[in-house]
Design a protein around this motif. Structure first.
Motif, PDB file in Angstrom:
ATOM      1  N   GLU A  96      10.456 -28.235  12.384  1.00 30.08           N
ATOM      2  CA  GLU A  96      10.460 -29.471  12.221  1.00 30.08           C
ATOM      3  C   GLU A  96      10.641 -30.755  12.992  1.00 30.08           C
ATOM      4  OE1 GLU A  96      14.211 -30.190   9.167  1.00 30.08           O
ATOM      5  OE2 GLU A  96      11.749 -29.529   8.674  1.00 30.08           O
ATOM      6  N   LEU A  97      10.816 -30.667  14.306  1.00 25.57           N
ATOM      7  CA  LEU A  97      10.445 -31.546  15.146  1.00 25.57           C
ATOM      8  C   LEU A  97       9.405 -31.868  15.297  1.00 25.57           C
ATOM      9  CD1 LEU A  97      11.101 -32.534  18.105  1.00 25.57           C
ATOM     10  CD2 LEU A  97      10.247 -30.200  19.188  1.00 25.57           C
ATOM     11  N   SER A  98       8.065 -31.051  14.449  1.00 20.86           N
ATOM     12  CA  SER A  98       6.744 -31.680  14.623  1.00 20.86           C
ATOM     13  C   SER A  98       6.580 -33.344  13.862  1.00 20.86           C
ATOM     14  CB  SER A  98       5.889 -30.709  13.845  1.00 20.86           C
ATOM     15  OG  SER A  98       4.999 -31.216  13.925  1.00 20.86           O
ATOM     16  N   SER A  99       8.056 -32.843  12.680  1.00 15.62           N
ATOM     17  CA  SER A  99       7.458 -34.372  11.559  1.00 15.62           C
ATOM     18  C   SER A  99       8.388 -34.811  12.422  1.00 15.62           C
ATOM     19  CB  SER A  99       8.690 -33.288  10.170  1.00 15.62           C
ATOM     20  OG  SER A  99       8.201 -32.969   9.575  1.00 15.62           O
ATOM     21  N   LEU A 100       9.544 -35.531  13.115  1.00 17.85           N
ATOM     22  CA  LEU A 100      10.679 -36.356  13.581  1.00 17.85           C
ATOM     23  C   LEU A 100       9.463 -36.877  14.089  1.00 17.85           C
ATOM     24  CD1 LEU A 100      14.042 -34.617  13.538  1.00 17.85           C
ATOM     25  CD2 LEU A 100      13.137 -35.964  12.268  1.00 17.85           C
ATOM     26  N   LEU A 115      14.131 -32.979  20.291  1.00 14.93           N
ATOM     27  CA  LEU A 115      13.278 -34.324  20.201  1.00 14.93           C
ATOM     28  C   LEU A 115      13.083 -35.642  21.227  1.00 14.93           C
ATOM     29  CD1 LEU A 115      11.466 -36.219  18.068  1.00 14.93           C
ATOM     30  CD2 LEU A 115      13.645 -37.397  18.088  1.00 14.93           C
ATOM     31  N   PRO A 116      14.166 -35.445  22.146  1.00 13.83           N
ATOM     32  CA  PRO A 116      14.099 -36.631  23.743  1.00 13.83           C
ATOM     33  C   PRO A 116      13.048 -35.481  24.787  1.00 13.83           C
ATOM     34  CG  PRO A 116      16.353 -36.013  22.963  1.00 13.83           C
ATOM     35  CD  PRO A 116      15.456 -35.208  21.808  1.00 13.83           C
ATOM     36  N   ILE A 117      13.164 -33.790  24.774  1.00 11.51           N
ATOM     37  CA  ILE A 117      12.632 -33.708  25.420  1.00 11.51           C
ATOM     38  C   ILE A 117      10.324 -33.657  24.958  1.00 11.51           C
ATOM     39  CG2 ILE A 117      11.344 -30.872  26.322  1.00 11.51           C
ATOM     40  CD1 ILE A 117      14.826 -32.108  26.747  1.00 11.51           C
ATOM     41  N   PHE A 118      10.388 -33.237  23.812  1.00 11.11           N
ATOM     42  CA  PHE A 118       8.936 -33.576  23.541  1.00 11.11           C
ATOM     43  C   PHE A 118       8.491 -35.602  23.938  1.00 11.11           C
ATOM     44  CE2 PHE A 118       9.787 -29.174  22.302  1.00 11.11           C
ATOM     45  CZ  PHE A 118       8.405 -29.153  22.681  1.00 11.11           C
ATOM     46  N   ARG A 119       9.399 -35.804  23.698  1.00  8.07           N
ATOM     47  CA  ARG A 119       8.784 -37.564  23.558  1.00  8.07           C
ATOM     48  C   ARG A 119       8.959 -37.505  25.067  1.00  8.07           C
ATOM     49  NH1 ARG A 119      14.350 -40.151  21.185  1.00  8.07           N
ATOM     50  NH2 ARG A 119      13.430 -40.363  18.430  1.00  8.07           N
ATOM     51  N   LYS A 120       9.811 -37.015  26.617  1.00  8.43           N
ATOM     52  CA  LYS A 120       9.849 -37.216  27.101  1.00  8.43           C
ATOM     53  C   LYS A 120       7.990 -36.662  27.901  1.00  8.43           C
ATOM     54  CE  LYS A 120      12.093 -36.475  32.116  1.00  8.43           C
ATOM     55  NZ  LYS A 120      12.926 -35.996  32.486  1.00  8.43           N
ATOM     56  N   TYR A 121       8.344 -34.992  27.317  1.00  9.89           N
ATOM     57  CA  TYR A 121       7.260 -34.609  28.178  1.00  9.89           C
ATOM     58  C   TYR A 121       6.160 -33.806  26.481  1.00  9.89           C
ATOM     59  CZ  TYR A 121       9.618 -33.597  31.997  1.00  9.89           C
ATOM     60  OH  TYR A 121      10.896 -33.758  33.377  1.00  9.89           O
ATOM     61  N   PRO A 122       4.957 -34.511  25.854  1.00 12.85           N
ATOM     62  CA  PRO A 122       4.770 -34.707  25.119  1.00 12.85           C
ATOM     63  C   PRO A 122       3.446 -33.771  24.749  1.00 12.85           C
ATOM     64  CG  PRO A 122       4.431 -36.778  25.631  1.00 12.85           C
ATOM     65  CD  PRO A 122       5.305 -36.515  26.730  1.00 12.85           C
ATOM     66  N   ALA A 123       2.992 -33.548  25.991  1.00  9.38           N
ATOM     67  CA  ALA A 123       2.752 -32.199  26.152  1.00  9.38           C
ATOM     68  C   ALA A 123       2.522 -30.999  25.980  1.00  9.38           C
ATOM     69  CB  ALA A 123       1.763 -32.734  27.895  1.00  9.38           C
ATOM     70  N   LEU A 124       4.065 -30.291  25.751  1.00  8.72           N
ATOM     71  CA  LEU A 124       4.618 -29.443  25.043  1.00  8.72           C
ATOM     72  C   LEU A 124       3.990 -28.820  24.311  1.00  8.72           C
ATOM     73  CD1 LEU A 124       8.118 -29.397  26.023  1.00  8.72           C
ATOM     74  CD2 LEU A 124       6.797 -28.441  26.669  1.00  8.72           C
ATOM     75  N   TRP A 125       3.703 -29.676  22.973  1.00  6.83           N
ATOM     76  CA  TRP A 125       2.901 -29.503  22.159  1.00  6.83           C
ATOM     77  C   TRP A 125       1.836 -28.345  22.284  1.00  6.83           C
ATOM     78  CZ3 TRP A 125       5.727 -29.773  17.544  1.00  6.83           C
ATOM     79  CH2 TRP A 125       6.525 -30.915  17.991  1.00  6.83           C
ATOM     80  N   GLU A 126       0.851 -28.684  22.947  1.00  6.51           N
ATOM     81  CA  GLU A 126      -0.331 -27.459  23.435  1.00  6.51           C
ATOM     82  C   GLU A 126       0.561 -26.377  23.944  1.00  6.51           C
ATOM     83  OE1 GLU A 126      -2.658 -28.041  26.903  1.00  6.51           O
ATOM     84  OE2 GLU A 126      -1.543 -30.038  27.112  1.00  6.51           O
ATOM     85  N   THR A 127       1.555 -25.735  24.093  1.00  7.06           N
ATOM     86  CA  THR A 127       2.242 -24.745  24.139  1.00  7.06           C
ATOM     87  C   THR A 127       2.925 -24.385  23.313  1.00  7.06           C
ATOM     88  OG1 THR A 127       4.139 -25.534  25.081  1.00  7.06           O
ATOM     89  CG2 THR A 127       3.317 -25.489  26.703  1.00  7.06           C
ATOM     90  N   VAL A 128       3.092 -24.879  22.116  1.00  5.17           N
ATOM     91  CA  VAL A 128       3.711 -24.231  21.234  1.00  5.17           C
ATOM     92  C   VAL A 128       2.667 -23.323  20.304  1.00  5.17           C
ATOM     93  CG1 VAL A 128       3.808 -24.822  18.571  1.00  5.17           C
ATOM     94  CG2 VAL A 128       5.278 -26.295  20.051  1.00  5.17           C
ATOM     95  N   PRO A 129       1.470 -23.062  19.974  1.00  6.82           N
ATOM     96  CA  PRO A 129       0.796 -21.766  19.779  1.00  6.82           C
ATOM     97  C   PRO A 129       1.208 -20.899  20.311  1.00  6.82           C
ATOM     98  CG  PRO A 129      -0.664 -24.117  19.841  1.00  6.82           C
ATOM     99  CD  PRO A 129       0.450 -24.249  20.395  1.00  6.82           C
ATOM    100  N   LEU A 130       1.073 -21.230  21.466  1.00  9.46           N
ATOM    101  CA  LEU A 130       1.787 -19.390  22.412  1.00  9.46           C
ATOM    102  C   LEU A 130       2.660 -18.613  21.402  1.00  9.46           C
ATOM    103  CD1 LEU A 130       1.455 -20.990  26.241  1.00  9.46           C
ATOM    104  CD2 LEU A 130      -0.096 -19.328  24.948  1.00  9.46           C
ATOM    105  N   LEU A 131       4.354 -19.656  20.928  1.00 14.72           N
ATOM    106  CA  LEU A 131       4.917 -18.972  20.630  1.00 14.72           C
ATOM    107  C   LEU A 131       4.200 -17.617  19.714  1.00 14.72           C
ATOM    108  CD1 LEU A 131       7.158 -21.527  18.937  1.00 14.72           C
ATOM    109  CD2 LEU A 131       7.809 -20.656  20.961  1.00 14.72           C
ATOM    110  N   SER A 132       3.333 -17.790  19.306  1.00 13.87           N
ATOM    111  CA  SER A 132       2.417 -16.364  18.402  1.00 13.87           C
ATOM    112  C   SER A 132       2.394 -15.094  19.763  1.00 13.87           C
ATOM    113  CB  SER A 132       1.399 -16.679  17.529  1.00 13.87           C
ATOM    114  OG  SER A 132       0.313 -17.327  18.909  1.00 13.87           O
TER     115      SER A 132
END
Length: 266
Positions: A132-136, A210-227
């Motif tokens: 959902e955050l990805s959409s926003l 959302l404010p955290i990912f706006r501040k640190y957009p590089a966090l998206w590269e860690t999202v696949p590690l959830l698996s």
């Protein structure tokens, strides 16, 4: 209020079309990255392809990952969008005239595809919230590109992506004790684990992050590690700690702030 009227009208016409569309009306467009199938008659199928192409170009660099070739199917007879468990097919259910709806649904489902593997059952609610955050987040990025490039000849539509997300966020009702999700003995944690597709809950978590990912957009590269999280952890704090370790020391501060937002300490 206008977004609710629009969604109601959209829902009304979608249901009319569900009853009238013949099963042999499929249209398929072969793209280099995906095969798009429109299983209902819409007059501007190519518009959807353009929007999807733009979102793929936006999202993959943030994830530092390229998705495999996949099938994308738009069928308004579907009850809800979904990503296949084989991670090679996405279903959306949109009218082609609702560009914001197309972008919102695809940004969520493409996030699942980029994660690429199952997430532990106890963290499925978190995966749904991240999607959902990805959409926003990526609707905001799409609006910037849209305004500059005049995609589909309508640069003025960029603001509609922002309005759509704002209306989505404003539509959810606040849950009491939301941040008790950090406590594995709480009713909120039990609810999150058992009802991972609670969109109201997912969207509220997404709003917090959302404010955290706006501040640190590089966090998206860690999202696949959830698996890669273990199945047997007992709390959100433990899962976030493990995710942080997998991501490496350079992400330590973003994860500390992310955890604090959810009342966890890592």
């Amino acid at each position: 209020l206008s977004i609710f009227i629009f969604d109601f009208v959209l829902y009304f016409f979608q249901n009319i079309l569900k009853r009238r569309i013949a099963m042999n009306s499929d249209v398929t467009i072969i793209q280099s990255r995906f095969h798009y199938t429109e299983k209902a008659y819409v007059p501007n199928t190519s518009n959807i392809v353009v929007i999807i192409d733009e979102l793929i170009k936006l999202m993959e660099p943030y994830f530092h990952k390229q998705a495999p070739t996949f099938r994308l199917i738009n069928d308004i007879r579907f009850e809800h969008p979904e990503t296949a468990s084989t991670y090679d097919k996405i279903h959306i259910c949109c009218m082609d005239t609702s560009w914001s709806q197309i972008a919102y649904q695809f940004s969520h489902e493409f996030c699942h595809l980029l994660i690429g593997n199952p997430v532990p059952q106890k963290m499925r609610w978190f995966e749904e919230s991240i999607c959902e955050l990805s959409s926003l987040f990526f609707m905001e990025q799409l609006a910037i590109v849209w305004a500059k490039s005049g995609i589909l000849g309508h640069p003025e539509y960029a603001g509609s992506f922002i309005s759509y997300c704002d209306n989505r966020m404003n539509s959810v009702s606040n849950l009491q004790n939301l941040l008790d999700v950090s406590d594995p003995s709480s009713n909120i944690w039990v609810h999150a684990v058992s009802e991972c597709y609670d969109r109201n809950f997912n969207l509220q978590i997404a709003k917090l992050l959302l404010p955290i990912f706006r501040k640190y957009p590089a966090l998206w590269e860690t999202v696949p590690l959830l698996s890669r999280l273990p199945e047997d952890e007992r709390s959100l704090t433990r899962y976030l700690s493990y995710w942080s370790i997998l991501s490496g020391e350079s992400f330590r501060q973003p994860f500390v702030e992310l955890a604090e937002t959810l009342h966890c300490s890592i």
